[in-house]
Design an enzyme around this catalytic site. Structure first.
Site: not given
Ligand code: IFM
Length: 466
Positions: A169, A366
């Site tokens: 991220e 995720e």
């Protein structure tokens, strides 16, 4: 136990679970580990909820055999974890910490002995503090240091790691860390954040090169791309949506999958984007082919225009894009305040697939939900909401695959309740509850549900032995 039906994923689809070093390991100053920006940030008064730190977290550093046993019992084929850069290189560069190297050797060997394939994230936000003091992600030297760290890790563990994820991220590292200041290092600089975004991409490109040179098996990156909507059709909100598309998605996807910078970046940042941090050849470096892209997905986001603050020294930053409240989707919210909209995952994956012909195979690296879990009188955690969330999002993956998106596997976030960054320990994402007083682990109903899903998947898709 929930009655949520098991979504039917295709043969060969793989299931795993994910964590990250600073969120679970603890042992922050043990065996030669150096400080990271998250140690500094969490130890700064007022930065995290209740002053929570990762000093002990889930004590995974000492309890990893128990956690690997939980993974084995869960039946997952893969485990995604991150390496703490300052555990291997306490100052970020230079002297290597042998005890840090040994820890991940032991963890990887324990996983392999349990029949679980390791997927390693090299950077899940814990930059060595020493590098932040030399400019952090604002400077290119940090990307070069990252390449050396990647080479060290690949050399040491490459024979046993199935999948390498360079960055987790980078949107959060760059914009939440350097523009909004809600994450370490807590800076609020539009310009610094843009330089950070670029240097993170360069770091990725350099690391891919090192990983390939070391013979790594599969190499990719994990992005938290967003499915975005405008709060209304007012022209300001539509313009905010356009800016958010650049900031959340295109800053990453355009260089990685299309070899170009975002078309609308100039208007988004009023001339700041094309800064001196860009060098000739960077796009080729960043856009080198990958074996997969990891997507982290939790919820869709609605954006509305927020007036530019007069006192903001920078022209336009992430801080100018607001998230509309309350939930415009009319669905349940998790305790993070995030709306539960599984179809948004299908939409995101389909959108990527149609926009980028070069998109590599996708792994959901995720997905999960934070819920208000409690231990019932029977000693168990009956987390029906989490089961519904997981079932819904896995069904959304089934839909994306049916629409032609090449999704290969799914890592649930998270194996354990853990340190949820600035939000401390109140948000519980785990399939396994962690009692932070005793560090006892209690598998929740969702753990048993996920195990059932994996067992059913195998029974349905594997060839019977002859
Ligand atoms: O806990 C985080 C993780 O570290 C990165 N992705 C989102 C999760 C939930 O907020």
């Amino acid at each position: 136990m929930s009655r949520s039906a098991f979504p039917e994923l295709p043969p060969g689809f793989r299931f795993g679970a994910a964590t990250a070093a600073y969120q679970i390991e603890g042992a922050h100053d043990e065996d030669g580990r150096g400080p990271s920006i998250w140690d500094t940030y969490s130890h700064t008064p007022g930065r995290t909820l209740g002053g929570a730190t990762g000093d002990t977290a889930c004590d995974h550093y000492h309890r990893y055999p128990e956690d690997v046993a939980l993974l084995r019992e869960l039946g997952v084929e893969g485990y995604r974890f991150s390496i703490s850069w300052p555990r291997l290189l306490p100052d970020g560069t230079g002297a290597v910490n042998p005890k840090g190297l040994d820890f991940y050797d032991r963890l990887i060997d324990e996983l392999l002995a349990a029949g679980i394939a390791p997927a390693v994230t090299l950077y899940h936000w814990d930059l060595p503090q020493a590098l932040e003091e030399r400019g952090g992600w604002r400077v290119r030297e940090t990307a070069e240091a990252f390449a050396d760290y990647a080479a060290l890790a690949a050399e040491r563990y490459g024979d046993r790691v199935e999948r390498w994820i360079t960055l987790n991220e980078p949107f959060c590292s760059a914009f939440v860390g350097y523009a909004e200041g809600r994450h370490a290092p807590g800076a609020r600089e539009g310009r610094g954040a843009l330089a950070a975004a670029h240097h993170l991409l360069v770091a990725h490109g350099l690391a891919v090169r090192e990983l390939r040179a070391a013979g790594a098996r599969e190499v990719g990156i994990t992005l938290n791309l967003d499915r975005l909507h405008a709060a209304s059709d007012r022209s300001e909100d539509l313009a905010a949506l356009r800016r958010a598309e650049v900031l959340h998605n295109e800053v990453w996807t355009e260089p990685l999958f299309a070899g170009r910078y975002p078309e609308h970046e100039a208007e988004t940042w009023e001339g700041l984007a094309d800064g001196p941090w860009r060098r000739p050849g960077d796009l080729q470096l960043i856009g080198a082919p990958m074996d997969f892209v990891g997507i982290n997905f939790y919820r869709p986001i609605t954006v509305e225009a927020v007036p530019h603050r007069e006192d903001d020294p920078e022209p336009r930053t992430a801080m100018d894009i607001g998230v509309a409240e309350p939930n415009p989707y009319g669905t349940r919210l998790t305790t993070m305040g995030w709306p539960v909209v599984p179809s948004a995952l299908t939409g995101l994956l389909r959108g990527l697939h149609s926009r980028y012909p070069q998109l590599p195979p996708v792994w959901i690296t995720e997905n999960g939900s934070a819920e208000a879990d409690t231990v019932a009188p029977d000693g168990r955690v009956h987390d029906e909401e989490r089961i519904d969330y997981l079932a819904g999002h896995l069904a959304a993956v089934v839909d994306a695959i049916a629409a032609g998106v090449d999704v290969r596997g799914y890592y649930v976030w998270s194996l354990l309740d853990n340190f949820e960054w600035a939000r401390g320990y109140e948000q519980r994402f785990g399939l396994v509850r962690v009692d932070y007083d005793t560090l006892t682990r209690i598998p929740k109903d969702s753990y048993h549900w996920y195990r059932g899903l994996i067992t059913a998947h195998r029974a349905r898709t594997e060839e019977p032995a002859r």
